[in-house]
Design a protein around this motif. Structure first.
Motif, short mmCIF file in Angstrom:
data_model
loop_
_atom_site.label_atom_id
_atom_site.label_comp_id
_atom_site.label_asym_id
_atom_site.label_seq_id
_atom_site.Cartn_x
_atom_site.Cartn_y
_atom_site.Cartn_z
N LEU A 142 1.71 -58.77 -63.39
CA LEU A 142 1.61 -59.69 -64.51
C LEU A 142 2.81 -59.47 -65.42
N GLU A 143 3.49 -60.57 -65.74
CA GLU A 143 4.60 -60.52 -66.71
C GLU A 143 4.06 -60.95 -68.07
N PHE A 144 4.03 -60.01 -69.00
CA PHE A 144 3.57 -60.28 -70.35
C PHE A 144 4.77 -60.80 -71.14
N THR A 145 4.77 -62.11 -71.43
CA THR A 145 5.92 -62.72 -72.09
C THR A 145 5.88 -62.43 -73.59
N ALA A 146 6.58 -61.41 -74.00
CA ALA A 146 6.45 -60.83 -75.34
C ALA A 146 7.16 -61.68 -76.39
N PHE A 203 2.18 -64.61 -68.94
CA PHE A 203 1.15 -64.86 -69.96
C PHE A 203 1.47 -64.14 -71.25
N PHE A 204 1.16 -64.80 -72.39
CA PHE A 204 1.16 -64.12 -73.68
C PHE A 204 0.03 -64.66 -74.54
N ASN A 205 -0.66 -63.75 -75.21
CA ASN A 205 -1.62 -64.11 -76.25
C ASN A 205 -1.73 -62.91 -77.19
N SER A 206 -1.90 -63.18 -78.47
CA SER A 206 -1.97 -62.09 -79.45
C SER A 206 -3.37 -61.45 -79.50
N ASP A 207 -4.35 -62.11 -78.88
CA ASP A 207 -5.73 -61.61 -78.86
C ASP A 207 -5.89 -60.61 -77.71
N ILE A 208 -6.11 -59.36 -78.03
CA ILE A 208 -6.16 -58.32 -77.01
C ILE A 208 -7.33 -58.53 -76.05
N GLU A 209 -8.50 -58.85 -76.58
CA GLU A 209 -9.68 -58.99 -75.71
C GLU A 209 -9.52 -60.19 -74.78
N LEU A 210 -9.02 -61.30 -75.30
CA LEU A 210 -8.76 -62.46 -74.45
C LEU A 210 -7.73 -62.12 -73.37
N GLN A 267 1.27 -73.45 -65.94
CA GLN A 267 0.73 -74.22 -64.81
C GLN A 267 -0.40 -73.46 -64.11
N LEU A 268 -0.39 -72.15 -64.28
CA LEU A 268 -1.40 -71.29 -63.66
C LEU A 268 -2.48 -70.90 -64.68
N ILE A 269 -2.02 -70.38 -65.82
CA ILE A 269 -2.94 -69.97 -66.90
C ILE A 269 -2.84 -71.04 -67.99
N SER A 270 -3.54 -72.13 -67.79
CA SER A 270 -3.40 -73.31 -68.64
C SER A 270 -4.01 -73.10 -70.03
N LYS A 271 -3.57 -73.95 -70.95
CA LYS A 271 -4.13 -73.92 -72.31
C LYS A 271 -5.63 -74.21 -72.26
N GLU A 272 -6.03 -75.11 -71.38
CA GLU A 272 -7.45 -75.47 -71.22
C GLU A 272 -8.28 -74.25 -70.82
N ILE A 273 -7.77 -73.47 -69.88
CA ILE A 273 -8.46 -72.26 -69.43
C ILE A 273 -8.60 -71.27 -70.59
N ARG A 274 -7.52 -71.12 -71.37
CA ARG A 274 -7.55 -70.18 -72.48
C ARG A 274 -8.51 -70.63 -73.58
N VAL A 275 -8.46 -71.92 -73.92
CA VAL A 275 -9.31 -72.46 -74.98
C VAL A 275 -10.79 -72.37 -74.58
N ASN A 276 -11.08 -72.74 -73.34
CA ASN A 276 -12.48 -72.74 -72.87
C ASN A 276 -12.93 -71.37 -72.37
N LYS A 277 -11.97 -70.43 -72.31
CA LYS A 277 -12.26 -69.08 -71.80
C LYS A 277 -12.92 -69.14 -70.42
N ASP A 278 -12.34 -70.02 -69.59
CA ASP A 278 -12.89 -70.25 -68.25
C ASP A 278 -12.19 -69.32 -67.25
N TYR A 279 -12.58 -68.07 -67.29
CA TYR A 279 -11.92 -67.05 -66.47
C TYR A 279 -12.30 -67.18 -64.99
N VAL A 280 -13.45 -67.78 -64.71
CA VAL A 280 -13.85 -68.03 -63.32
C VAL A 280 -12.88 -69.04 -62.70
#
Length: 222
Positions: A45-49, A22-29, A191-204
């Motif tokens: 967790l591998e943080f893909t820098a 996973f990589f995202n520039s938003d720390i809280e997300l 495939q695991l942490i999809s764009k849809e999950i990130r956009v919708n913030k569907d952590y459940v």
């Protein structure tokens, strides 16, 4: 400085069978994604820098993991040289994953007894990585080589531990193909942490997906 030895990291990779990427520039997300993976049972967790100031996000994530998520092993991916590897190890990386085999990274990680996993695409590269002390080789891009390649490698080198990244999805068919071929663990990103999950913030949903993938891996292995 690493919290876990390379042997502890390798054993956790083998025991759980899954390394989320996973990589995202938003720390809280990023913290919420990490927590969802942890609550789903992931322990790496591998943080893909890959982004600007990625090391700042990684530093905060690692401090959060140490404080709030006991047993969570933070690592870094997409590392391209020894200087970058050293920077992330100073920020607490417990393992270093690279897209290619580079001896300068091997030396930097071995000096600190930190697990490193280089991207390899031939038996010659895999053998060289193991000569340099590699515990688990990254097969990359996994979708180009496929499970048959793993079977081919395990024939002459049954001692080789392989982690495919790319071409891995959290379905029973896909995971069964990889683990039946003999992989030690799999790396899984979008495939695991999809764009849809990130956009919708569907952590459940993410937590449920991680848990299901780990359950599938456990059943397939046993």
């Amino acid at each position: 400085m690493a919290q876990y030895t390379r042997l502890e990291v390798a054993q956790t990779m083998k025991d759980t069978g899954l390394v989320p990427l996973f990589f995202n520039s938003d720390i809280e997300l990023s913290k919420k994604v990490l927590k969802a993976c942890y609550d789903g049972g992931a322990r790496l967790l591998e943080f893909t820098a890959r982004g600007d100031f990625a090391h700042e996000v990684f530093g905060e994530l690692t401090k959060y993991a140490i404080k709030e998520l006991p047993g969570m092993i933070m690592g870094v991916g997409s590392v391209t040289d020894a200087a970058q590897a050293s920077l992330y190890m100073a920020l607490g990386a417990n393992f270093v994953v690279t897209p290619v085999l580079r001896e300068d990274i091997a030396i930097a990680c071995n000096r600190r007894k930190v697990l490193w996993s280089p991207g390899c695409g031939s038996l010659t590269e895999i053998a060289r990585a193991e000569e340099l002390g590699c515990e688990i080789v990254k097969l990359f891009p996994g979708d180009i080589y496929g499970p048959q390649f793993v079977k081919g490698i395990k024939g002459p080198q049954p001692w080789t531990s392989i982690m495919p990244t790319g071409g891995v999805s959290p379905t029973e068919e896909n995971l069964k193909a990889w683990f039946n071929a003999g992989v030690t663990c799999v790396g899984m990103g979008s495939q695991l942490i999809s764009k849809e999950i990130r956009v919708n913030k569907d952590y459940v949903a993410l937590e449920a997906t991680v848990r299901k993938a780990l359950d599938l891996i456990r059943r397939i292995k046993h």
